[in-house]
Design a protein around this motif. Structure first.
Motif, mmCIF file in Angstrom:
data_model
loop_
_atom_site.group_PDB
_atom_site.id
_atom_site.type_symbol
_atom_site.label_atom_id
_atom_site.label_comp_id
_atom_site.label_asym_id
_atom_site.label_seq_id
_atom_site.Cartn_x
_atom_site.Cartn_y
_atom_site.Cartn_z
ATOM 1 N N SER A 102 0.871 -1.185 0.000
ATOM 2 C CA SER A 102 0.000 0.000 0.000
ATOM 3 C C SER A 102 0.897 1.219 0.000
ATOM 4 C CB SER A 102 -0.898 0.042 1.246
ATOM 5 O OG SER A 102 -0.129 0.258 2.405
ATOM 6 N N VAL A 103 0.357 2.305 -0.526
ATOM 7 C CA VAL A 103 1.114 3.565 -0.403
ATOM 8 C C VAL A 103 0.824 4.188 0.958
ATOM 9 C CG1 VAL A 103 -0.626 4.982 -1.607
ATOM 10 C CG2 VAL A 103 1.741 5.738 -1.551
ATOM 11 N N GLY A 104 -0.427 4.074 1.412
ATOM 12 C CA GLY A 104 -0.803 4.639 2.708
ATOM 13 C C GLY A 104 -0.218 3.797 3.832
ATOM 14 N N ARG A 264 -8.466 8.671 1.994
ATOM 15 C CA ARG A 264 -8.775 7.931 3.219
ATOM 16 C C ARG A 264 -10.042 8.500 3.842
ATOM 17 N NH1 ARG A 264 -5.908 4.449 1.713
ATOM 18 N NH2 ARG A 264 -4.115 3.501 2.738
ATOM 19 N N MET A 323 2.203 -3.374 -7.401
ATOM 20 C CA MET A 323 2.309 -3.141 -5.951
ATOM 21 C C MET A 323 3.026 -4.312 -5.273
ATOM 22 S SD MET A 323 -1.482 -1.605 -5.198
ATOM 23 C CE MET A 323 -1.299 -1.241 -3.446
HETATM 24 C C1 DGY Z 1 -3.098 2.316 -0.636
HETATM 25 O O1 DGY Z 1 -2.170 1.788 -1.256
HETATM 26 O O2 DGY Z 1 -2.907 3.042 0.333
HETATM 27 C C2 DGY Z 1 -4.473 2.024 -1.112
HETATM 28 O O3 DGY Z 1 -5.413 2.680 -0.368
HETATM 29 C C3 DGY Z 1 -4.757 0.544 -1.132
HETATM 30 O O4 DGY Z 1 -4.347 -0.036 0.027
#
Ligand code: DGY
Length: 345
Positions: A102-104, A264, A323
């Motif tokens: 995830s990026v978050g 988010r 990812m």
């Molecule tokens: C992120 O990569 O943060 C997306 O919300 C999916 O997890």
């Protein structure tokens, strides 16, 4: 600790990425991949690690995270696994890295992890196109009443047509405010510019002119809100940004603005948004993220002008592979003694 309900599958591969260094199978780090990832990702992971998989893709509870962590050297989780301060305190002593898919990273207590000496990485860049696509889908769908129209035709309720029927808001030429002009925000700006939208943005730092590409910078977030016919959120959820879209923020938007969130749910005071929809201050909303996930907020279902999706911004075949591979690149670097490209702490 109660007994884990999730059946994890341990995959022992005979091919090792540590082959280069002459290590044997038993020297391979043990990696727990908490959720079902793309086939290519799981296949690649099995070349280099003793992998523990979750073939049934069950949600993993905090108790299960703690229990499983005692068997592994590394964890590859998604944003659905929460590494709270309490969980981090109880993680097994072998865990050295959390390589997020995830990026978050708002599901990780970074401070607690860093104090325990556990490295954290994420997967920036690779999901920007897919997420911006979903943001554009929500923007167009909310403006042009896509859900209402689809529901009507699907349920055989379309029984008339007139020039006053299903009239929506035109997108072309409108002002789009972007909060958070990082990688996803920048792609969103480009895609929206293709619809001749005028791009305005707020970001911690102003972009250089080339990257800005004609977008108008607002140092002050209130000034951005006042000009945003459409507003799209692309910033991370942090202590500073939590509930940033509150009653006051919605009141500053132009009347009948359209609100989009693919970042988010924690960024939005959902009651304030519901009030803004009920009063008509906000003409429509497109939401891919909610405070409670999975599940969302069924109160939004009362509003036909809300277009909702279940957090699928990055859910394309291409992006899932990208990812997974980016997370594995980070792990491979770590276990080869190199600095991972996407180290967060
Ligand atoms: C992120 O990569 O943060 C997306 O919300 C999916 O997890």
């Amino acid at each position: 600790m109660r007994v884990c309900r999730t059946a994890f599958l341990v995959l022992y591969s005979t091919v090792s990425f540590t082959k280069k260094t002459g290590s044997s199978l038993k020297d391979k780090p043990t990696l727990w991949i908490t959720r079902k990832l793309s086939t290519a990702t799981e296949h690649r992971a099995s070349q280099n690690y003793r992998v523990i998989l979750n073939p049934e893709d069950m949600l993993v509870t905090p108790d299960e995270i703690v229990a499983k962590s005692h068997e592994v050297d590394a964890i590859l989780p998604c944003h659905s696994e929460v590494f709270s301060r309490d969980v981090v305190r109880l993680l097994g002593p072998r865990v050295r890295i959390i390589a997020n898919h995830s990026v978050g990273v708002d599901h990780c207590d970074l401070d607690a992890l860093s104090k325990r000496g556990i490295m954290v990485t994420n997967t920036p860049d690779v999901l920007s196109d897919a997420t911006a696509e979903i943001a554009m889908l929500l923007l167009l769908g909310a403006a042009r009443r896509a859900i209402e129209g689809d529901t009507m035709v699907r349920n055989s309720q379309w029984n008339s047509w007139s020039p006053s029927f299903m009239v929506g808001h035109q997108v072309t030429g409108k002002r789009l405010g972007i909060i958070g002009m990082g990688r996803v925000g920048q792609v969103m700006g480009k895609r929206a510019a293709g619809f001749d939208m005028e791009i305005h943005y707020h970001n911690r730092n102003r972009l250089d002119p080339e990257t800005e590409n004609g977008a108008i910078f607002h140092e002050d977030i209130d000034s951005l809100l006042r000009v945003s016919d459409f507003l799209s959120l692309h910033c991370p959820a942090t202590e500073e940004t939590r509930s940033m879209m509150d009653k006051r923020a919605f009141s500053l938007l132009p009347d009948h603005a359209i609100f989009i969130n693919t970042a988010r749910g924690a960024l939005v005071d959902e009651n304030a948004l519901l009030d803004a929809l009920t009063s008509g201050k906000i003409a429509a909303a497109g939401l891919d993220c909610f405070q409670t996930e999975p599940g969302g907020n069924t109160d939004f279902s009362r509003h036909r002008n809300v277009f909702m999706l279940p957090h699928i911004g990055s859910a394309t075949f291409e992006t899932r592979d990208a990812m997974g591979f980016r997370a594995l690149d980070n792990l491979d670097a770590f276990f080869s003694g190199r600095e991972p490209r996407d180290r967060v702490v």
